[in-house]
Motif scaffolding. Sequence first.
Motif, PDB file in Angstrom:
ATOM      1  N   SER A   1       7.301  20.763   5.761  1.00 22.02           N
ATOM      2  CA  SER A   1       6.052  20.288   6.345  1.00 22.02           C
ATOM      3  C   SER A   1       5.942  18.780   6.117  1.00 22.02           C
ATOM      4  O   SER A   1       5.114  18.328   5.333  1.00 22.02           O
ATOM      5  CB  SER A   1       4.884  21.029   5.686  1.00 22.02           C
TER       6      SER A   1
ATOM      7  N   THR B   1       0.280  20.486   8.824  1.00 17.67           N
ATOM      8  CA  THR B   1       0.160  21.907   8.538  1.00 17.67           C
ATOM      9  C   THR B   1       0.699  22.697   9.719  1.00 17.67           C
ATOM     10  O   THR B   1       0.051  22.768  10.762  1.00 17.67           O
ATOM     11  CB  THR B   1      -1.311  22.290   8.274  1.00 17.67           C
TER      12      THR B   1
ATOM     13  N   SER C   1       2.201  26.167  11.708  1.00 19.89           N
ATOM     14  CA  SER C   1       1.817  27.568  11.747  1.00 19.89           C
ATOM     15  C   SER C   1       2.745  28.357  10.825  1.00 19.89           C
ATOM     16  O   SER C   1       3.697  27.826  10.270  1.00 19.89           O
ATOM     17  CB  SER C   1       1.903  28.091  13.185  1.00 19.89           C
ATOM     18  N   TYR C   2       2.458  29.621  10.703  1.00 19.80           N
ATOM     19  CA  TYR C   2       3.295  30.546   9.943  1.00 19.80           C
ATOM     20  C   TYR C   2       4.721  30.450  10.485  1.00 19.80           C
ATOM     21  O   TYR C   2       4.929  30.479  11.704  1.00 19.80           O
ATOM     22  CB  TYR C   2       2.711  31.947  10.128  1.00 19.80           C
ATOM     23  N   ARG C   3       5.710  30.316   9.599  1.00 18.62           N
ATOM     24  CA  ARG C   3       7.106  30.175  10.032  1.00 18.62           C
ATOM     25  C   ARG C   3       8.007  31.098   9.227  1.00 18.62           C
ATOM     26  O   ARG C   3       7.828  31.240   8.024  1.00 18.62           O
ATOM     27  CB  ARG C   3       7.594  28.741   9.814  1.00 18.62           C
TER      28      ARG C   3
ATOM     29  N   PRO D   1       0.606  28.987   6.038  1.00 17.12           N
ATOM     30  CA  PRO D   1      -0.539  28.068   6.064  1.00 17.12           C
ATOM     31  C   PRO D   1      -1.615  28.556   5.089  1.00 17.12           C
ATOM     32  O   PRO D   1      -1.627  29.733   4.712  1.00 17.12           O
ATOM     33  CB  PRO D   1      -1.039  28.173   7.507  1.00 17.12           C
TER      34      PRO D   1
ATOM     35  N   HIS E   1      -3.520  32.124   5.257  1.00 12.58           N
ATOM     36  CA  HIS E   1      -2.875  32.982   6.261  1.00 12.58           C
ATOM     37  C   HIS E   1      -2.732  34.394   5.706  1.00 12.58           C
ATOM     38  O   HIS E   1      -2.344  34.586   4.559  1.00 12.58           O
ATOM     39  CB  HIS E   1      -1.501  32.444   6.641  1.00 12.58           C
TER      40      HIS E   1
ATOM     41  N   GLN F   1      -0.474  25.056   1.493  1.00 10.18           N
ATOM     42  CA  GLN F   1       0.513  25.961   2.069  1.00 10.18           C
ATOM     43  C   GLN F   1       1.288  26.609   0.917  1.00 10.18           C
ATOM     44  O   GLN F   1       1.269  26.119  -0.203  1.00 10.18           O
ATOM     45  CB  GLN F   1       1.468  25.179   2.949  1.00 10.18           C
TER      46      GLN F   1
END
Length: 179
Positions: free
Chosen positions: A40, A45, A47-49, A69, A72, A141
Motif C-alpha cells: 500500500s 488504502t 480494497s481487499y486483495r 482494509p 473489512h 490495514q
Amino acid sequence: MIAQIDAAIAQSAMVDVSAIGKALSQASRWPGCPRVADLSPDGVTPSYRRIVLRTEGERPYEALLILWPAEHVTPIHDHQGLWGLEYVLDGVLEVQSYELLPSPAIHLEPRETIVAGVGDYLTFSTSDYAHRCRNFSKSRQALTLHVYGGSLDSYRSFHADGDAWSCEHHQSAREEVPV
C-alpha cells in the motif's frame, strides 16, 4: 516463507498444519517479511486483495497474502474442505469460527472468536469448518499469510435467515502480482 512451508510439509507423510504454523512462528520478524506499507505505497488504502505467492506445485498447497482494509469483514465462508493456516504479518485480525453441520439442512454452530495480532496464527484441518474474518482496526490495514491444502478455487458463503441457513457458491479471486 515458502521454503519454510515446504520443509514443514516434507517432514511427514501426512500434513501437520500446526507444524507449518510453528515453522512460520517468527516469520513476522524475518528480514524482508511483507508489511502493509509494501503493498500500500504512499498510504493509499486499497480494497481487499488476495495476492498469490504460490499455487499448487510439487507439494499441493496454495499460499496467498491477503490485504485487509480497516474494518473489512468477510461473510461466513468455508474452504472447500481444505486444511489451512492464517498467519498475521501486520495488524490485527478477528476470526469467528463455526462448525458446519451439513445435514439434514445446512446449519452453523459458533465455536470460538480469536483476536490474532502480529505473529499469531490459527489453523483448521476439518471439512466442517467455516469462519468469518474481520480486520479488527478502525483505522489500519492488516496483512495476513494464508496457506491452503490445495488450490482454493471456490468456496461457499453462509447466511442466516432466522433459524435457517442458506449458502452461495463463489469463485475465488486472486491477483498474480509479484511481491
